[in-house]
Design an enzyme around this catalytic site. Structure first.
Site, PDB file in Angstrom:
ATOM      1  N   GLY A 316      72.801  67.232  64.353  1.00 32.47           N
ATOM      2  CA  GLY A 316      73.259  68.617  64.467  1.00 32.47           C
ATOM      3  C   GLY A 316      73.855  69.089  63.154  1.00 32.47           C
ATOM      4  N   CYS A 323      81.062  76.627  64.057  1.00 27.88           N
ATOM      5  CA  CYS A 323      80.491  76.313  62.737  1.00 27.88           C
ATOM      6  C   CYS A 323      80.074  77.552  61.985  1.00 27.88           C
ATOM      7  CB  CYS A 323      79.226  75.494  62.893  1.00 27.88           C
ATOM      8  SG  CYS A 323      79.473  73.943  63.699  1.00 27.88           S
ATOM      9  N   GLY A 405      87.281  74.558  64.026  1.00 29.40           N
ATOM     10  CA  GLY A 405      86.298  73.731  63.339  1.00 29.40           C
ATOM     11  C   GLY A 405      87.009  72.789  62.380  1.00 29.40           C
ATOM     12  N   ARG A 419      84.953  65.805  55.158  1.00 25.91           N
ATOM     13  CA  ARG A 419      83.763  65.949  56.007  1.00 25.91           C
ATOM     14  C   ARG A 419      82.727  66.862  55.356  1.00 25.91           C
ATOM     15  NH1 ARG A 419      81.552  68.684  60.641  1.00 25.91           N
ATOM     16  NH2 ARG A 419      80.742  67.079  62.029  1.00 25.91           N
TER      17      ARG A 419
HETATM   18  P1  XMP Z   1      80.524  72.644  69.962  1.00 27.12           P
HETATM   19  O1  XMP Z   1      79.399  73.635  70.014  1.00 27.12           O
HETATM   20  O2  XMP Z   1      80.441  71.642  71.053  1.00 27.12           O
HETATM   21  O3  XMP Z   1      80.292  71.867  68.579  1.00 27.12           O
HETATM   22  O4  XMP Z   1      81.843  73.316  69.898  1.00 27.12           O
HETATM   23  C1  XMP Z   1      81.071  70.784  68.166  1.00 27.12           C
HETATM   24  C2  XMP Z   1      80.492  70.179  66.910  1.00 27.12           C
HETATM   25  O5  XMP Z   1      80.562  71.099  65.800  1.00 27.12           O
HETATM   26  C3  XMP Z   1      80.649  70.367  64.581  1.00 27.12           C
HETATM   27  N1  XMP Z   1      81.779  70.906  63.811  1.00 27.12           N
HETATM   28  C4  XMP Z   1      81.644  71.758  62.790  1.00 27.12           C
HETATM   29  N2  XMP Z   1      80.557  72.222  62.155  1.00 27.12           N
HETATM   30  N3  XMP Z   1      81.940  73.507  60.740  1.00 27.12           N
HETATM   31  C5  XMP Z   1      80.706  73.081  61.107  1.00 27.12           C
HETATM   32  O6  XMP Z   1      79.721  73.505  60.502  1.00 27.12           O
HETATM   33  C6  XMP Z   1      83.084  73.083  61.341  1.00 27.12           C
HETATM   34  O7  XMP Z   1      84.182  73.486  60.990  1.00 27.12           O
HETATM   35  C7  XMP Z   1      82.928  72.147  62.388  1.00 27.12           C
HETATM   36  N4  XMP Z   1      83.815  71.475  63.160  1.00 27.12           N
HETATM   37  C8  XMP Z   1      83.077  70.727  64.020  1.00 27.12           C
HETATM   38  C9  XMP Z   1      80.844  68.919  64.920  1.00 27.12           C
HETATM   39  O8  XMP Z   1      79.631  68.275  64.715  1.00 27.12           O
HETATM   40  C10 XMP Z   1      81.260  68.986  66.375  1.00 27.12           C
HETATM   41  O9  XMP Z   1      80.982  67.807  67.093  1.00 27.12           O
END
Ligand code: XMP
Length: 521
Positions: A316, A323, A405, A419
């Site tokens: 993903g 994101c 995020g 990250r």
């Molecule tokens: P959902 O849709 O379940 O996604 O809320 C969670 C996943 O999003 C990723 N993640 C991020 N991706 N910027 C990003 O581009 C961020 O700040 C961020 N924080 C989390 C991560 O893979 C998570 O499991």
């Protein structure tokens, strides 16, 4: 259209879960035949296809325990010092066990506040007391909550000796009494515990040295959560995130490797020489540790990680609800395409795929599994639960929790800039937002509800579980179509003057609250 043919036809298109719809198939079994067991890595099996994301508003020890009790697995985030993460991992591992052999014990001269400290840190209310305080010392007594919970502040300075029940007054099992052919029989031991009417049963060798400790609360937890994911010692499974910056990873791994079951190298772009070298180094130094690599969205990235030695792959990029990676960098992939293309490759090697990000409802989970993923990773769907870190607030009469995020400015200030590989940059562009999600109550109620949705969907598709899906994918027997915009509208609730909350919550749609503008950074 058959799935392979479908993706050939749409080669070059970045499709999302919402773009697709699976076609129903012939059913010749009952609902009870559906089994949600799956794997997140070569060796780690879980009972429902759910992982919690290593984000600082999602997974700490409390949520990891709750999710493992439901049959999934939680990955504790790394926006905390390694020793703190190690402590949280230990809390999960010690939460419920069959035979506790890695015991916490005290000696008779310890103070009652030591006992209270253990209760606060680990939740243990019964503690075995040994002559030298060592975990396999000679058993001299036991202290339980009945011996200290009603004491006054001044009494906390009393010694354990003054309050404990001495060994002569305890029900103790000698190891020979609960073993058959030299193998300990957990059923016999549990019967002894129940018959003792005590909160715990110490098990000793012939000389009275403590070997194991069985507690009534463990037994109760086990009985109330029969699907909990556990290791061979009946301890809950837990995962943890590790950063991909070598010095930090080395320090963190050395702090956590003893207790953690599986790690995930947590980076937004896992197709790098750093990650590959780190995976190889870790496999060399911790050969028994299960490693999940990622995040990736292409088969060549999966191939590189598999060649480096990963045991699972997290797929993903930019599909998560918080994101902004795709908007900031113009890079990523529609999650349906990414999951299908990566899973196709990984399946050939028996390497499980975790579809990470973009899951908004049970149908997305079914689609991820149908496209070949072994499990999904949830962020927003769990950040909204009582067990996630953070306070619940009330906004416009609705209970909400903060969700951010790991690429938001606030989270990066706590460490997760690594990250995104921008820890050394003076200017940082956030790749995530902070916001609020509507509360979904406790994991204990929410996950079974979500899983029932998954079961109902799999049933209509004529699928008994992840294994059957993979068989069908291999035999070319999975069929799907692209949804037109009109088909999406038709498939959603439409034409009603008013929609009741109950109907919406069954979809787990975040439409329960009016959409708010997320706060960028
Ligand atoms: P959902 O849709 O379940 O996604 O809320 C969670 C996943 O999003 C990723 N993640 C991020 N991706 N910027 C990003 O581009 C961020 O700040 C961020 N924080 C989390 C991560 O893979 C998570 O499991």
């Amino acid at each position: 259209m058959e799935i392979e043919e479908f993706f050939q036809k749409f080669e070059g298109a970045s499709l999302t879960y919402n773009d697709l719809i699976f076609l129903p198939s012939f059913i010749d079994f009952g609902h009870e035949a559906i089994n949600l067991k799956t794997k997140v890595s070569r060796e780690i099996e879980i009972n429902i296809p759910i992982c919690s994301s290593p984000m600082d508003t999602v997974t700490e020890d409390t949520l990891a325990i709750a999710i493992a009790l439901q049959g999934g697995i939680g990955f504790i985030h790394y926006n905390m010092p390694p020793l703190e993460q190690a402590k949280q991992i230990q809390k999960v591992k010690r939460f419920k066990s069959g035979f506790v052999s890695d015991l916490i014990t005290l000696d008779p001269s310890a103070k009652i506040w030591d006992v209270v400290g253990i209760r606060n840190d680990y939740g243990f209310t019964s503690i075995p007391i040994t002559d030298n305080g060592k975990s396999h010392g000679k058993l001299v007594g036991m202290i339980t909550k009945y011996d200290y919970s009603t004491l006054t502040q001044e009494d906390l300075d009393k010694t354990v000796l003054e309050r404990m029940r001495p060994v002569e007054q305890l029900s103790v099992a000698a190891i020979d009494e609960i073993s058959e052919n030299g193998i300990v029989d957990i059923k016999q031991a549990n019967t002894r515990l129940v018959d003792s009417h005590s909160t715990a049963l110490p098990v000793t060798d012939r000389e009275g040295h403590l070997l194991y400790f069985l507690t009534r609360s463990d037994l109760e937890k086990h009985m109330s959560c029969p699907h909990a994911t556990s290791d061979s010692s009946k301890r809950l499974l837990v995962g943890a995130a590790v950063e991909t910056w070598f010095e930090k990873a080395e320090e963190r791994l050395s702090a956590i490797h003893r207790d953690v079951d599986v790690i995930v190298f947590d980076t937004s772009q896992g197709y790098t020489s750093y990650v590959i070298d780190l995976v190889k180094w870790t496999k060399q130094h911790y050969p028994d540790l299960q490693i999940i690599g990622g995040n990736v969205v292409t088969p060549d990235a999966c191939q590189a990680l598999i060649d480096a030695g990963v045991d699972g792959i997290r797929v993903g990029m930019g599909s998560g609800s918080i994101c902004t990676t795709q908007e900031v960098g113009g890079v990523g992939r529609g999650q349906a395409t990414a999951v299908y293309q990566c899973s196709k490759l990984c399946q050939q090697y028996g390497v499980p795929v975790i579809a990470d990000g973009g899951i908004r409802k049970s149908s997305d989970i079914i689609k991820a599994l149908g496209l070949g993923a072994n499990a999904v990773m949830l962020g927003s769907l769990l950040a909204s639960t009582n067990e996630a870190p953070g306070q619940t607030h009330i906004r416009d009469g609705v209970k909400v929790k903060e969700y951010r995020g790991m690429g938001s400015m606030q989270a990066m200030a706590k460490g997760s800039s690594v990250r995104y590989g921008i820890q050394d940059e003076t200017i940082r562009v956030p790749e995530g937002v902070t916001g609020m999600v509507a509360s979904r109550g406790s994991v204990e109620e929410w996950i079974p509800f979500l899983m029932q949705g998954v079961r109902q969907g799999l049933y209509k598709l004529g699928l008994k579980g992840v294994e059957t899906i993979h068989e069908k994918l291999l035999s070319g027997d999975m069929h799907l179509e692209r949804r037109s915009e009109e088909a999406k509208r038709e498939g959603d609730i439409h034409g009603l003057y008013e929609v009741h909350m109950e109907a919406l919550s069954s979809l787990s749609a975040p439409r329960e609250t009016p959409p708010r503008q997320p706060q960028l950074n």
